[in-house]
Design a protein around this motif. Sequence first.
Motif, mmCIF file in Angstrom:
data_model
loop_
_atom_site.group_PDB
_atom_site.id
_atom_site.type_symbol
_atom_site.label_atom_id
_atom_site.label_comp_id
_atom_site.label_asym_id
_atom_site.label_seq_id
_atom_site.Cartn_x
_atom_site.Cartn_y
_atom_site.Cartn_z
ATOM 1 N N ALA A 343 0.663 -1.056 -0.035
ATOM 2 C CA ALA A 343 -0.081 -0.053 -0.220
ATOM 3 C C ALA A 343 1.026 1.299 0.006
ATOM 4 O O ALA A 343 0.792 2.150 -0.657
ATOM 5 C CB ALA A 343 -1.026 0.023 1.418
ATOM 6 N N VAL A 344 1.920 1.177 0.952
ATOM 7 C CA VAL A 344 2.765 2.405 0.977
ATOM 8 C C VAL A 344 3.637 2.761 -0.509
ATOM 9 O O VAL A 344 3.553 3.585 -0.934
ATOM 10 C CB VAL A 344 3.816 2.182 1.969
ATOM 11 N N PHE A 345 3.894 1.732 -1.142
ATOM 12 C CA PHE A 345 4.711 1.770 -2.263
ATOM 13 C C PHE A 345 3.791 2.354 -3.468
ATOM 14 O O PHE A 345 4.125 3.271 -4.201
ATOM 15 C CB PHE A 345 5.302 0.581 -2.647
ATOM 16 N N THR A 346 2.654 1.495 -3.583
ATOM 17 C CA THR A 346 1.804 1.713 -4.642
ATOM 18 C C THR A 346 1.245 3.157 -4.665
ATOM 19 O O THR A 346 0.850 3.835 -5.534
ATOM 20 C CB THR A 346 0.576 0.727 -5.152
ATOM 21 N N ARG A 347 0.809 3.326 -3.253
ATOM 22 C CA ARG A 347 0.052 4.670 -3.341
ATOM 23 C C ARG A 347 0.882 5.943 -3.076
ATOM 24 O O ARG A 347 0.418 7.325 -3.198
ATOM 25 C CB ARG A 347 -0.893 4.544 -1.973
ATOM 26 N N ASP A 348 2.092 5.759 -2.204
ATOM 27 C CA ASP A 348 2.805 6.898 -1.720
ATOM 28 C C ASP A 348 4.080 7.044 -2.510
ATOM 29 O O ASP A 348 4.437 8.317 -2.719
ATOM 30 C CB ASP A 348 2.973 6.750 -0.385
ATOM 31 N N VAL A 349 4.791 5.992 -2.983
ATOM 32 C CA VAL A 349 5.961 6.006 -3.566
ATOM 33 C C VAL A 349 6.106 5.967 -4.988
ATOM 34 O O VAL A 349 6.510 6.976 -5.732
ATOM 35 C CB VAL A 349 6.761 5.229 -3.099
ATOM 36 N N TRP A 360 -2.529 5.162 -13.000
ATOM 37 C CA TRP A 360 -3.091 3.613 -12.782
ATOM 38 C C TRP A 360 -4.532 3.926 -12.684
ATOM 39 O O TRP A 360 -5.243 4.512 -11.859
ATOM 40 C CB TRP A 360 -2.526 3.099 -11.539
ATOM 41 N N GLY A 361 -5.304 2.847 -13.346
ATOM 42 C CA GLY A 361 -6.662 2.462 -13.094
ATOM 43 C C GLY A 361 -6.750 1.737 -12.135
ATOM 44 O O GLY A 361 -5.694 1.128 -11.464
ATOM 45 N N GLU A 362 -8.099 1.036 -11.960
ATOM 46 C CA GLU A 362 -8.518 0.056 -10.801
ATOM 47 C C GLU A 362 -7.746 -1.076 -11.223
ATOM 48 O O GLU A 362 -6.885 -1.750 -10.300
ATOM 49 C CB GLU A 362 -9.871 -0.228 -10.861
ATOM 50 N N ARG A 363 -7.676 -1.461 -12.410
ATOM 51 C CA ARG A 363 -7.109 -2.837 -12.812
ATOM 52 C C ARG A 363 -5.712 -2.805 -12.905
ATOM 53 O O ARG A 363 -4.586 -3.816 -12.233
ATOM 54 C CB ARG A 363 -7.320 -3.272 -14.078
ATOM 55 N N SER A 364 -4.819 -1.627 -13.250
ATOM 56 C CA SER A 364 -3.361 -1.690 -13.212
ATOM 57 C C SER A 364 -2.908 -1.493 -11.727
ATOM 58 O O SER A 364 -1.792 -1.787 -11.391
ATOM 59 C CB SER A 364 -2.883 -0.507 -14.196
ATOM 60 N N GLY A 365 -3.731 -0.551 -11.246
ATOM 61 C CA GLY A 365 -3.210 -0.184 -9.523
ATOM 62 C C GLY A 365 -3.266 -1.655 -8.794
ATOM 63 O O GLY A 365 -2.476 -1.859 -8.060
ATOM 64 N N LEU A 366 -4.193 -2.377 -9.219
ATOM 65 C CA LEU A 366 -4.311 -3.845 -8.303
ATOM 66 C C LEU A 366 -3.283 -4.854 -8.822
ATOM 67 O O LEU A 366 -2.661 -5.490 -7.879
ATOM 68 C CB LEU A 366 -5.646 -4.526 -8.847
ATOM 69 N N ALA A 368 -0.404 -3.732 -9.864
ATOM 70 C CA ALA A 368 0.888 -3.079 -9.216
ATOM 71 C C ALA A 368 0.947 -3.542 -7.774
ATOM 72 O O ALA A 368 2.042 -3.946 -7.307
ATOM 73 C CB ALA A 368 1.129 -1.643 -9.537
ATOM 74 N N ALA A 369 -0.090 -3.451 -7.073
ATOM 75 C CA ALA A 369 -0.182 -4.120 -5.609
ATOM 76 C C ALA A 369 0.410 -5.373 -5.557
ATOM 77 O O ALA A 369 1.211 -5.636 -4.538
ATOM 78 C CB ALA A 369 -1.732 -3.636 -5.270
ATOM 79 N N ARG A 370 -0.282 -6.161 -6.119
ATOM 80 C CA ARG A 370 0.076 -7.836 -6.355
ATOM 81 C C ARG A 370 1.339 -7.950 -6.561
ATOM 82 O O ARG A 370 2.330 -8.529 -5.808
ATOM 83 C CB ARG A 370 -0.813 -8.615 -7.006
ATOM 84 N N ILE A 371 2.069 -7.277 -7.414
ATOM 85 C CA ILE A 371 3.453 -7.275 -7.848
ATOM 86 C C ILE A 371 4.289 -6.816 -6.651
ATOM 87 O O ILE A 371 5.201 -7.250 -6.108
ATOM 88 C CB ILE A 371 3.915 -6.609 -9.165
#
Length: 524
Positions: A343-349, A360-366, A368-371
């Motif tokens: 969460a910190v990396f994908t949302r903040d960094v 990022w949209g919902e699909r690409s953001g999700l 990225a979160a999993r990766i």
Amino acid sequence: MNGLDWAVLIGYFAVMVAIGVWSHKRVDNVSDFFTAGGKMPWWLSGISHHMSGYSAVMFTGYAGIAYTYGVTSFVTWSFPIAFGIAIGSKLFAPRINRLRSRLHVASPLEYLKNRYDLKTQQALAWSGMLLKIVDVGAKWAAIATLLSVFTGVSLNQGILITGVVTAIYCTIGGLWADALTELGQFIIQLLAGIAMFVAVVIELGDHGGFFGAWDEPELQGHGEPLVGPYGTVFLLAFLFIKLFEYNGGMLNQAQRYMATPNAREAERSARLSAVLWLVWPVILFFPMWMSPLLVESQKADGSDSYALMTEQLLPHGLLGLVIVGFFSHTMAMCSSDANAIAAVFTRDVAPVLSAKARTWGERSGLLAARITTVVFLGLSMAVATQVNSPAFKDIITVVIKWVAGLMGPIAIPMMLGLLRPFRRSGPTAALTSWGLGLLAFWLVNYPIHWAVDGGVPLEYQVSIPLAVSLVLYVLIGYVKPEDTPERMAVIETVNTDGDDDSAAAAVPAPAEETARVKDQRPLG
């Protein structure tokens, strides 16, 4: 271990993966992945909050402290946690929940850009991520150490097995998978802990019984609350450290508060966790306190004593259940940490590092979160292979000295920034307290420690960085107040009672940040 024990262990791994696959259906977007969409019931959040604070370190490092010193393992560890969470149930839990419900953030650090500035947010985000990699690495090493005692697999093989299984279910199912597996893990640990408690009480019949055993020579001094390096200063330091750490400073606990529907439910979640921390560790620790009567540790620090005792006392099947209990705690903490850091990396960094990440949209953001979750777990597993090396030393040193010592400088700006009394403390106070707190940690633990005859006592190694950060944060806030209207709007939004989100104040972006980050997603 025999075939029955292996069947229990393999069955447990299969159930964890199945829960992850089932939870996948509940994850449609980044909010679901990181905060369960704010739909988690308070009782599940509370159990999850409790379980995500444990790991196999309790059954290795703290088992060694219990083996050597006795009840101080409870007095200076789980009691400060229970006390801190009880305070935090009023002080922090409702405010952290409002970060999601009113400011619509998915990371506990996301609000810092508006509360302070972008530099402060990035400093705390990067240092928090690096600290968690080391912290989780120690947890992998702890469970691998136990696995090697029971099965004979190497340390690295044990790290790989537990890491891969954890990666599968928490990457697929996000915070829902974490919470649901933690509920199952809590039930397993309840059964395993009671089985071990009963087995030890039965054995005490040869040593004077439940109460008479304390008079045995092997347990001399074990009833003293503060002994050895764990004295009054250490206890007071841990009371402050755990107040910040287990109410959000460790990030994964903050997510449990954010996941509940509203501030009141977050408060109830924290109270449940506090009660569990006060009661349940006594059941877990009692066998460890009695262990000098029943086994002779093969390691100088006593970290193998609990594992030896389970092998000696429990029949097959129950032995497998206790081993599963070890895995339960470790996988609960590591998976929750992985989710928090993702969460910190994908949302903040990531949005700061890459313009593409801001769109990022919902699909690409999700995705990225999993990766990010997988990458974090991989890095922490690599660090785990270095525990017991000259750089990190033993497991309990990593957990107590590194994590406790560094937690204060990172958590103080994040946690105190939520409270009205600290409204004057802005980015100057936050960055200065953070930077000089980290410097104090390095000075106390290395140059000064090397120069002092006998070294700096552990209680000062963990307390001085916290004290430096706390004093500077408050003092600079009064000397150089930075309570701008934009920052005050953030503070008032999370401090206003009631759960009518429509009444929450709009939070404007800081004037000096607007032009630079206007292409990033809005905070609220």
